[in-house]
Design a protein around this motif. Sequence first.
Motif, PDB file in Angstrom:
ATOM      1  N   ARG A 206      -3.286  -2.907  11.816  1.00 43.64           N
ATOM      2  CA  ARG A 206      -2.259  -2.643  10.647  1.00 43.64           C
ATOM      3  C   ARG A 206      -3.380  -3.957   9.967  1.00 43.64           C
ATOM      4  NH1 ARG A 206       2.134  -8.347  12.224  1.00 43.64           N
ATOM      5  NH2 ARG A 206       0.079 -10.019  12.906  1.00 43.64           N
ATOM      6  N   ALA A 207      -3.209  -3.668   8.788  1.00 43.11           N
ATOM      7  CA  ALA A 207      -4.431  -4.806   7.842  1.00 43.11           C
ATOM      8  C   ALA A 207      -3.928  -6.278   7.866  1.00 43.11           C
ATOM      9  CB  ALA A 207      -3.642  -4.286   5.775  1.00 43.11           C
ATOM     10  N   ASP A 208      -5.283  -6.728   8.077  1.00 43.59           N
ATOM     11  CA  ASP A 208      -4.867  -8.027   8.635  1.00 43.59           C
ATOM     12  C   ASP A 208      -4.970  -9.192   7.359  1.00 43.59           C
ATOM     13  OD1 ASP A 208      -4.834 -10.530  10.540  1.00 43.59           O
ATOM     14  OD2 ASP A 208      -7.350  -9.780  10.586  1.00 43.59           O
ATOM     15  N   GLY A 209      -3.584  -8.791   6.540  1.00 41.69           N
ATOM     16  CA  GLY A 209      -3.077  -9.718   5.552  1.00 41.69           C
ATOM     17  C   GLY A 209      -2.076  -8.953   4.711  1.00 41.69           C
ATOM     18  N   ARG A 210      -1.617  -9.013   3.679  1.00 36.48           N
ATOM     19  CA  ARG A 210      -0.485  -8.484   3.235  1.00 36.48           C
ATOM     20  C   ARG A 210      -1.630  -7.279   2.107  1.00 36.48           C
ATOM     21  NH1 ARG A 210       4.265  -7.131   4.059  1.00 36.48           N
ATOM     22  NH2 ARG A 210       5.860  -7.167   2.065  1.00 36.48           N
ATOM     23  N   LEU A 211      -0.915  -6.339   1.719  1.00 43.02           N
ATOM     24  CA  LEU A 211      -1.145  -5.493   0.726  1.00 43.02           C
ATOM     25  C   LEU A 211      -0.642  -5.658  -0.293  1.00 43.02           C
ATOM     26  CD1 LEU A 211      -2.434  -2.566   3.154  1.00 43.02           C
ATOM     27  CD2 LEU A 211      -4.310  -4.173   1.590  1.00 43.02           C
ATOM     28  N   PRO A 212      -0.829  -5.013  -1.691  1.00 44.73           N
ATOM     29  CA  PRO A 212      -0.421  -5.075  -2.222  1.00 44.73           C
ATOM     30  C   PRO A 212       0.701  -3.742  -2.651  1.00 44.73           C
ATOM     31  CG  PRO A 212      -2.107  -5.187  -3.421  1.00 44.73           C
ATOM     32  CD  PRO A 212      -2.335  -4.780  -1.972  1.00 44.73           C
ATOM     33  N   ASP A 213       1.679  -3.385  -3.739  1.00 42.60           N
ATOM     34  CA  ASP A 213       3.120  -2.676  -3.331  1.00 42.60           C
ATOM     35  C   ASP A 213       2.362  -1.232  -3.645  1.00 42.60           C
ATOM     36  OD1 ASP A 213       4.678  -3.773  -1.643  1.00 42.60           O
ATOM     37  OD2 ASP A 213       5.345  -5.260  -3.584  1.00 42.60           O
ATOM     38  N   ASP A 214       1.302  -0.626  -3.317  1.00 44.07           N
ATOM     39  CA  ASP A 214       0.578  -0.088  -4.217  1.00 44.07           C
ATOM     40  C   ASP A 214       0.618   1.403  -3.317  1.00 44.07           C
ATOM     41  OD1 ASP A 214      -1.382   2.255  -4.751  1.00 44.07           O
ATOM     42  OD2 ASP A 214      -2.509   0.958  -5.891  1.00 44.07           O
ATOM     43  N   GLU A 215       1.669   2.964  -2.886  1.00 42.65           N
ATOM     44  CA  GLU A 215       1.101   3.605  -2.329  1.00 42.65           C
ATOM     45  C   GLU A 215      -0.161   4.249  -1.879  1.00 42.65           C
ATOM     46  OE1 GLU A 215       3.461   7.482  -0.379  1.00 42.65           O
ATOM     47  OE2 GLU A 215       5.006   6.248  -2.488  1.00 42.65           O
ATOM     48  N   LEU A 216      -0.840   4.343  -2.814  1.00 44.00           N
ATOM     49  CA  LEU A 216      -2.258   5.169  -2.874  1.00 44.00           C
ATOM     50  C   LEU A 216      -2.820   4.429  -1.778  1.00 44.00           C
ATOM     51  CD1 LEU A 216      -4.334   7.623  -3.082  1.00 44.00           C
ATOM     52  CD2 LEU A 216      -4.601   6.440  -5.013  1.00 44.00           C
ATOM     53  N   LEU A 217      -3.381   2.592  -2.210  1.00 42.27           N
ATOM     54  CA  LEU A 217      -3.933   1.786  -1.655  1.00 42.27           C
ATOM     55  C   LEU A 217      -3.118   2.230  -0.281  1.00 42.27           C
ATOM     56  CD1 LEU A 217      -5.804  -0.098  -1.926  1.00 42.27           C
ATOM     57  CD2 LEU A 217      -3.478  -1.518  -2.262  1.00 42.27           C
ATOM     58  N   HIS A 218      -2.258   1.919   0.479  1.00 41.44           N
ATOM     59  CA  HIS A 218      -1.788   2.605   1.855  1.00 41.44           C
ATOM     60  C   HIS A 218      -2.559   3.324   2.387  1.00 41.44           C
ATOM     61  CE1 HIS A 218       0.876  -1.762   2.134  1.00 41.44           C
ATOM     62  NE2 HIS A 218       0.625  -1.472   0.698  1.00 41.44           N
ATOM     63  N   VAL A 219      -2.128   4.132   2.141  1.00 42.92           N
ATOM     64  CA  VAL A 219      -2.896   5.412   2.079  1.00 42.92           C
ATOM     65  C   VAL A 219      -4.542   5.637   2.685  1.00 42.92           C
ATOM     66  CG1 VAL A 219      -3.216   7.998   1.796  1.00 42.92           C
ATOM     67  CG2 VAL A 219      -0.758   7.301   1.672  1.00 42.92           C
ATOM     68  N   CYS A 220      -4.821   5.144   1.826  1.00 48.52           N
ATOM     69  CA  CYS A 220      -6.100   4.991   1.657  1.00 48.52           C
ATOM     70  C   CYS A 220      -6.758   3.810   2.569  1.00 48.52           C
ATOM     71  CB  CYS A 220      -6.987   4.227   0.738  1.00 48.52           C
ATOM     72  SG  CYS A 220      -6.687   5.731  -0.484  1.00 48.52           S
ATOM     73  N   VAL A 221      -6.117   2.575   3.020  1.00 49.53           N
ATOM     74  CA  VAL A 221      -6.347   1.406   4.283  1.00 49.53           C
ATOM     75  C   VAL A 221      -6.460   2.647   5.007  1.00 49.53           C
ATOM     76  CG1 VAL A 221      -5.613  -0.205   5.481  1.00 49.53           C
ATOM     77  CG2 VAL A 221      -5.946  -0.257   2.881  1.00 49.53           C
ATOM     78  N   LEU A 222      -5.502   3.057   5.572  1.00 55.21           N
ATOM     79  CA  LEU A 222      -5.149   4.043   6.867  1.00 55.21           C
ATOM     80  C   LEU A 222      -6.128   5.115   7.180  1.00 55.21           C
ATOM     81  CD1 LEU A 222      -1.797   4.955   8.088  1.00 55.21           C
ATOM     82  CD2 LEU A 222      -3.927   6.779   8.233  1.00 55.21           C
ATOM     83  N   THR A 223      -6.746   5.657   5.706  1.00 57.05           N
ATOM     84  CA  THR A 223      -7.763   6.305   6.120  1.00 57.05           C
ATOM     85  C   THR A 223      -9.066   5.975   6.418  1.00 57.05           C
ATOM     86  OG1 THR A 223      -6.871   7.885   4.252  1.00 57.05           O
ATOM     87  CG2 THR A 223      -8.798   7.571   4.895  1.00 57.05           C
ATOM     88  N   TYR A 224      -9.283   4.443   5.926  1.00 57.51           N
ATOM     89  CA  TYR A 224     -10.011   3.832   6.489  1.00 57.51           C
ATOM     90  C   TYR A 224      -9.744   3.655   8.152  1.00 57.51           C
ATOM     91  CZ  TYR A 224     -12.928  -1.061   6.397  1.00 57.51           C
ATOM     92  OH  TYR A 224     -14.113  -1.703   6.872  1.00 57.51           O
TER      93      TYR A 224
END
Length: 309
Positions: A206-224
Amino acid sequence: MTEAARQAAADLAELRACSSDGAARGQPVLDRLVALLDLERIEENIFRGVSPAPSPVRVFGGQVAGQALVAAGRTVPAERKVHSLHAYFIRPGDPSIPIVYEIDRIRDGRSFTTRRVTAVQRGKAIFALSASFHEPEPGVEHAEPMPPVPDPDTLPTRAEQLGTFADKLGDLAKLPRPIDIRYVTEPPWELRERGPSEARSQVWMRADGRLPDDELLHVCVLTYASDMTLLDSILVRHGAYWGLDNVLGASLDHALWFHRPFRADEWFLYDCVSPSASGARGLATGRFFAQDGTLIATVVQEGLLRILD
C-alpha cells in the motif's frame, strides 16, 4: 523544470540520506512520490518529469511508467478510466536530467480513448506506452478469488524482515520507500539461502501514507508499485536475489489491466508467479487483490535476467 519540481528533487536528495526506518518513512516520502507524478505541462501534448536525486544509475521503471500514464490521463476526459496499458522499456533512463513525455492522441471514439506516450531524453526514446481509456458501462461480471493469505497487519515490515541482511544489501536496503511492503511468502533473500524455490512471490502493498482523492493518481501509484517484487518470482526459482548475487536485470516490457476501482493507499495483495524463463529473459505474471478479496488488476512483465560469472 518548475520550482516545485526542483524542490521535490532537492527534498528527495535529503531523504535519500535517511534510513528507511527513520523519519523519512511514511507520508513525507509518499508526498514526494506524488510530487514526482505531478508533471509539468509545457505544451498541449508535451509534459516534463523529474527523477529523485540522487538516484541509482538508471530511472526506476515504475517511475517512468507511472509518469507516462499521468501524461496520457491528463489528455483524456475524467469520466473515461484507464483499463489497460502496454509498454516497452527501450533505453535506460538517466535520472540526472528531466524526461519529456510526448503524447499522440491516436483515437477519441464514442466509447474508447487511446493514447500513445513516448518518453524522451537527449532526443532519443527511452520508453513507449500505449494506454486505453473507457467509460464504465454495465456488462458481465466474474473474477478469480484471492488465495488464502494472512492479514497484512500481522506481518512484519520489510525493514523488520531484512534484519541482518540490510548490511549485505547496503544502500539498496536504506532507500526511503513510498510503498509499504509486507512479505507473505518467505522473503527472497531468505529463500536464497536454501537454493531454488517455487517461482512465486506474494506481498501485501500500500502507499505508505494517505493519498489525495484522485482516481488517476491511485492508478499511477499502483503502476509505480507494479514494477516492484514482480521479477523476484523468477529469481527465487533459481536461488538468486538482487544485491546478493551477480545478477544483471532490467524490465523489458510491461502490461497492466485495471479491472475495478481501488485505493492505492489501502492494502492490496500482489500475487506473482513466473511460468517461464529462457534465453536470459524471464516472464512474470501478477494479480492485485484488494484486502476484501476483490480482483483489481492484472500485470504481465518480461525481464532481462543475466546471471554473471
